[in-house]
Motif scaffolding. Structure first.
Motif, PDB file in Angstrom:
ATOM      1  N   PHE A 160      -0.107  11.879   1.842  1.00 51.48           N
ATOM      2  CA  PHE A 160       0.326  11.265   3.155  1.00 51.48           C
ATOM      3  C   PHE A 160       1.494  12.100   3.798  1.00 51.48           C
ATOM      4  CE2 PHE A 160       3.142   8.724   5.677  1.00 51.48           C
ATOM      5  CZ  PHE A 160       2.607   8.470   6.845  1.00 51.48           C
ATOM      6  N   PHE A 161       2.770  12.065   2.805  1.00 51.38           N
ATOM      7  CA  PHE A 161       3.803  12.792   3.096  1.00 51.38           C
ATOM      8  C   PHE A 161       3.784  14.180   3.381  1.00 51.38           C
ATOM      9  CE2 PHE A 161       4.947   8.827   1.244  1.00 51.38           C
ATOM     10  CZ  PHE A 161       5.803   8.156   1.804  1.00 51.38           C
TER      11      PHE A 161
ATOM     12  N   ARG B 158       2.024   6.152  -3.417  1.00 58.43           N
ATOM     13  CA  ARG B 158       0.492   6.700  -3.026  1.00 58.43           C
ATOM     14  C   ARG B 158      -0.346   5.940  -2.066  1.00 58.43           C
ATOM     15  NH1 ARG B 158      -1.757   7.397  -9.238  1.00 58.43           N
ATOM     16  NH2 ARG B 158      -3.365   8.535  -7.917  1.00 58.43           N
ATOM     17  N   ARG B 159       0.118   4.730  -2.191  1.00 53.24           N
ATOM     18  CA  ARG B 159      -0.668   3.832  -0.927  1.00 53.24           C
ATOM     19  C   ARG B 159      -0.321   4.125   0.279  1.00 53.24           C
ATOM     20  NH1 ARG B 159      -2.963  -0.798  -3.063  1.00 53.24           N
ATOM     21  NH2 ARG B 159      -2.599  -1.111  -5.391  1.00 53.24           N
ATOM     22  N   VAL B 160       0.953   4.811   0.628  1.00 51.77           N
ATOM     23  CA  VAL B 160       1.164   5.101   2.152  1.00 51.77           C
ATOM     24  C   VAL B 160       0.384   5.884   2.800  1.00 51.77           C
ATOM     25  CG1 VAL B 160       3.274   5.910   3.538  1.00 51.77           C
ATOM     26  CG2 VAL B 160       3.845   4.633   1.624  1.00 51.77           C
TER      27      VAL B 160
ATOM     28  N   ARG C 184       7.787  -3.484   3.166  1.00 50.94           N
ATOM     29  CA  ARG C 184       7.008  -3.309   4.467  1.00 50.94           C
ATOM     30  C   ARG C 184       7.955  -3.005   5.573  1.00 50.94           C
ATOM     31  NH1 ARG C 184       1.967  -4.923   5.806  1.00 50.94           N
ATOM     32  NH2 ARG C 184       2.459  -3.707   8.007  1.00 50.94           N
ATOM     33  N   LEU C 185       9.066  -3.641   5.326  1.00 53.56           N
ATOM     34  CA  LEU C 185      10.042  -3.092   6.355  1.00 53.56           C
ATOM     35  C   LEU C 185      10.835  -1.711   6.351  1.00 53.56           C
ATOM     36  CD1 LEU C 185      12.504  -3.827   8.468  1.00 53.56           C
ATOM     37  CD2 LEU C 185      13.845  -4.573   6.499  1.00 53.56           C
ATOM     38  N   VAL C 186      11.249  -1.488   4.930  1.00 55.45           N
ATOM     39  CA  VAL C 186      11.461  -0.076   4.609  1.00 55.45           C
ATOM     40  C   VAL C 186      10.395   1.032   5.074  1.00 55.45           C
ATOM     41  CG1 VAL C 186      12.284   1.613   2.867  1.00 55.45           C
ATOM     42  CG2 VAL C 186      13.096  -0.913   3.041  1.00 55.45           C
ATOM     43  N   ALA C 187       9.277   0.877   4.393  1.00 57.57           N
ATOM     44  CA  ALA C 187       8.245   1.639   4.861  1.00 57.57           C
ATOM     45  C   ALA C 187       7.940   1.972   6.521  1.00 57.57           C
ATOM     46  CB  ALA C 187       6.817   1.275   4.135  1.00 57.57           C
ATOM     47  N   ASP C 188       8.088   0.871   7.130  1.00 59.16           N
ATOM     48  CA  ASP C 188       7.873   0.570   8.638  1.00 59.16           C
ATOM     49  C   ASP C 188       9.152   1.370   9.391  1.00 59.16           C
ATOM     50  OD1 ASP C 188       6.578  -0.425  11.264  1.00 59.16           O
ATOM     51  OD2 ASP C 188       8.741  -1.161  11.435  1.00 59.16           O
ATOM     52  N   GLN C 189      10.206   1.263   8.818  1.00 57.10           N
ATOM     53  CA  GLN C 189      11.350   1.999   9.732  1.00 57.10           C
ATOM     54  C   GLN C 189      11.351   3.530   9.015  1.00 57.10           C
ATOM     55  OE1 GLN C 189      14.052   0.259  11.279  1.00 57.10           O
ATOM     56  NE2 GLN C 189      12.493  -1.079  11.445  1.00 57.10           N
ATOM     57  N   LEU C 190      10.769   4.040   7.971  1.00 57.88           N
ATOM     58  CA  LEU C 190      10.728   5.113   7.780  1.00 57.88           C
ATOM     59  C   LEU C 190       9.074   5.979   8.299  1.00 57.88           C
ATOM     60  CD1 LEU C 190      11.875   5.224   3.991  1.00 57.88           C
ATOM     61  CD2 LEU C 190      13.235   5.698   5.982  1.00 57.88           C
TER      62      LEU C 190
ATOM     63  N   PRO D 220       3.363   4.135   6.963  1.00 55.06           N
ATOM     64  CA  PRO D 220       2.636   2.875   7.218  1.00 55.06           C
ATOM     65  C   PRO D 220       2.001   2.366   5.687  1.00 55.06           C
ATOM     66  CG  PRO D 220       1.391   4.599   8.059  1.00 55.06           C
ATOM     67  CD  PRO D 220       2.879   5.082   7.948  1.00 55.06           C
ATOM     68  N   MET D 221       2.246   1.275   5.233  1.00 55.38           N
ATOM     69  CA  MET D 221       2.149   0.501   3.944  1.00 55.38           C
ATOM     70  C   MET D 221       0.809  -0.431   4.068  1.00 55.38           C
ATOM     71  SD  MET D 221       4.459  -1.037   0.927  1.00 55.38           S
ATOM     72  CE  MET D 221       5.320   0.725   0.921  1.00 55.38           C
ATOM     73  N   PRO D 222       0.023  -0.123   3.323  1.00 59.28           N
ATOM     74  CA  PRO D 222      -1.194  -1.126   3.455  1.00 59.28           C
ATOM     75  C   PRO D 222      -0.786  -2.377   2.601  1.00 59.28           C
ATOM     76  CG  PRO D 222      -1.992   0.531   2.016  1.00 59.28           C
ATOM     77  CD  PRO D 222      -0.596   0.944   2.592  1.00 59.28           C
ATOM     78  N   PRO D 223      -1.578  -3.493   2.805  1.00 57.55           N
ATOM     79  CA  PRO D 223      -1.481  -4.662   2.157  1.00 57.55           C
ATOM     80  C   PRO D 223      -1.533  -4.679   0.690  1.00 57.55           C
ATOM     81  CG  PRO D 223      -3.352  -4.878   3.390  1.00 57.55           C
ATOM     82  CD  PRO D 223      -2.814  -3.745   3.687  1.00 57.55           C
TER      83      PRO D 223
END
Length: 664
Positions: free
Chosen positions: A6-7, A404-406, A651-657, A660-663
């Motif tokens: 992803f990255f 890896r999930r991102v 989830r907050l950190v992933a969203d701010q960066l 997108p992080m799945p459940p």
């Protein structure tokens, strides 16, 4: 080692900006030289003794070249500023209508259900949906500067002519563009093309002003005026011809930027849905019925963004933004074209079959999924079986694997999304689609865990407002729903409510965030969830929510202080003693700073400091972000389990960066 797929794709998309700039510069140079050549012949009588390369450096040449570059630059900057509003501005540009979150149209509800399933499964806030009502063709596109502010536009023909599996395939294709970072360069390309086409538009104006005006006034104008108008018309004709150079290079740039990404998005769609016939059937119908956008003058500008070709053009094999339809279907699954054609022959007279897709599927393409999970330039391939059943990581679920999930959609996350949506009470879900219900949800999320008397007292702290004041009866229904559903649904229900919250005007958004802050501070302390909620709303409803975030840092050194604040917060949240927190903090910081062992865990982090830290960390190069996410994950998984509050903080950190992080 974390899978950088992803990255790496995000970084590749950003590097494409450099390629785009080089192609744009080449096009501008050639257009400028063409106009200067025209100017050279016009002024040759005056400066006939100068060869062209000397004339180019004379006053006439420099003024002509500067004017051309200036006009192209102005044209691009005007469109660039016009599209600063992000995806919603692109949707308005093509005349698309916003689909209301609580729409009662069955086709639109089906689209919303599919999009919500994909959004929850991938961890992306539900995008705003638009429909181009006057378009009978089958097409779609996404636009925006980040995954959290994306919009999706579909044609009316796509809603009417595609079944659910085919529409799901199209939606998954577009979601891959969101997750792969394609949208930002797509929007910027529209602006650059506007400048390139400026010369041709000026030529068209002069042509009309010259020949048409001189023709209508030839009996009233003097011969001198007529000659002047004719000369203007000739100059306009020459500029119009030169303008086609810009058109050619514009199409060439679109093709260079778009073709590979379309094949990657097709492969991603198969991975997300595990149904090759979904997207294959949609492509087959486009091949038969077309997907051209005829109701907007911006069809050619949007060609590189759409699911299929949106504008008719000559030299299609060279200038098309998408690979041929048959080639795309063959790449999805060998033999699929023949099966789809045979199926159509069984249901419709053979005379109705288009010849565009004739021929047996001959190309054997495999390893589709590997193109998604490997670097974008990889040419490796998998078997069709792998495309139907993507493999989950087999390593443990500790810190090294969380990044890896991102940006992925797994079988488990998709199953969770479908099951969770089916179990959500209909009345509760309907409330999330209304502005009033979405506002009350924000309040309910902060008080539902309190005793009933405290709920009433806290809501009474909020100021009276025509649309933002708490409504006790409505809030109570949402509170009861949250209590029955449990803590784990807080982020998913908030993401479902985002389309309704985006309908608030800027002043209402600011007031809502102020109200949420006031409720969170009512007990004189900020919990991790309250911190996450406030940050999420400020990120997606703030004044600069739809603006692009540039890369500013390519090393960790300038953001070490921000990392210390963030990882200190995670270390304290994941432990019960200061000694454990210090040990965990030093382990998390070890990969970022040589002074990690000497650094002290910050005693506390204010909401303002956390916002500033996350904003700076979001300016890291995409390839540096996985380590940040994995360091946070190390803190929350060190004891072998992830609590709801810890996952929400992740989830907050992933969203701010913008990751997108799945459940889980």
């Amino acid at each position: 080692m974390a899978n950088p797929g992803f990255f790496e794709r995000q970084a590749h998309a950003r590097r494409n900006t450099g390629v785009l700039t080089a192609l744009f510069t080449t096009a501008v140079t050639l257009i400028t030289l063409a106009v200067c050549l025209l100017g050279y012949f016009i002024t040759r009588g005056e400066d006939s003794y100068l060869p062209f390369h000397h004339w180019l450096l004379s006053n006439h040449g420099l003024i002509t070249a500067g004017s051309v570059v200036g006009l192209i630059g102005i044209g691009s900057m005007i469109r660039w500023a016009d599209l600063a509003g992000g995806g919603s501005r692109v949707a308005k540009m093509v005349g698309a209508r916003l689909i209301e979150p609580d729409t009662r149209d069955s086709d639109e509800r089906q689209l919303r259900n599919i999009v919500e399933e994909m959004a929850i499964a991938s961890g992306v806030p539900v995008p705003d949906l638009y429909v181009m009502e006057q378009e009978p063709g089958i097409n779609a596109f996404v636009a925006g500067y980040s995954s959290g502010e994306a919009i999706m536009v579909v044609t009316h023909g796509a809603l009417l002519q595609l079944n659910r599996d085919e529409l799901q395939g199209v939606v998954a294709h577009e979601f891959s563009h969101i997750l792969n970072g394609d949208m930002r360069i797509n929007v910027r390309l529209i602006a650059l093309l506007a400048g390139i086409l400026m010369i041709g538009q000026i030529g068209q104006f002069l042509l009309r002003a010259g020949f048409y005006s001189s023709g209508s006034r030839r009996f009233r104008s003097s011969s001198r005026d007529s000659r002047g108008q004719a000369a203007m018309g000739l100059i306009g004709l020459a500029l119009l011809i030169i303008g086609y150079v810009g058109v050619f290079f514009g199409r060439l740039i679109q093709a260079a930027v778009s073709r590979q990404r379309e094949m990657l998005a097709d492969a991603s769609s198969v991975q997300f849905t595990r149904n090759p016939e979904g997207i294959g059937g949609a492509l087959f119908k486009i091949g038969m019925k077309g997907g051209y956008l005829d109701s907007t003058s911006h069809a050619s500008d949007m060609n590189h963004m759409c699911f299929g070709e949106s504008a008719r053009m000559k030299f299609t094999s060279m200038l098309a933004s998408h690979p041929p339809i048959e080639e795309r279907i063959n790449a999805i699954q060998p033999g699929l074209v023949a099966r789809l054609r045979s199926r159509l022959r069984d249901t419709e007279p053979s005379a109705n079959l288009r010849q565009d897709l004739a021929g047996e599927a001959s190309t054997r393409v495999s390893d589709l999924v590997s193109q998604v999970t490997s670097p974008i330039a990889s040419a490796s391939r998998l078997s069709p079986v792998a495309a139907r059943a993507p493999q989950e990581p087999t390593a443990d679920r500790g810190a090294p694997t969380l990044s890896r999930r991102v940006g992925t959609v797994s079988r488990q996350s998709e199953a969770f999304a479908i099951q969770w949506l089916s179990q959500l009470p209909a009345t509760f879900r309907t409330l999330l689609y209304t502005r009033t219900g979405a506002i009350q949800l924000c309040y309910a999320l902060l008080v539902y865990h309190l005793p009933k008397t405290s709920q009433t007292d806290n809501l009474a702290l909020l100021p009276d407002h025509p649309s933002l004041a708490p409504r006790q009866e409505l809030a109570q229904k949402l509170i009861e729903g949250l209590q029955s559903l449990g803590d784990g649904v807080r982020f998913p229900v908030l993401e479902l409510a985002m389309p309704a919250l985006r309908k608030l005007d800027p002043e209402e958004r600011r007031q809502l965030i102020a109200n949420v802050r006031k409720l969170a501070a009512a007990d004189q302390r900020i919990s991790l969830f309250e911190l996450s909620l406030i940050s999420f709303l400020e990120r997606h409803l703030g004044d600069d929510a739809e603006r692009a975030v540039p890369v500013q840092y390519r090393k960790y050194k300038p953001v070490v202080t921000d990392l210390e604040r963030l990882l200190g917060l995670f270390a304290r949240a994941g432990t019960e003693s200061r000694e454990q927190a210090e040990k965990l903090f030093h382990e998390a910081m070890a990969g970022f700073s040589v002074r990690a062992e000497k650094a002290e865990v910050p005693a506390s982090v204010s909401l303002k400091e956390l916002h500033q830290a996350l904003a700076r960390l979001n300016r890291l190069s995409p390839l540096l972000k996985p380590a940040v996410i994995d360091a946070c994950a190390h803190c929350v998984t060190h004891d072998g389990q992830v609590a709801v509050k810890e996952y929400e903080l992740m989830r907050l950190v992933a969203d701010q960066l913008d990751s997108p992080m799945p459940p889980l």
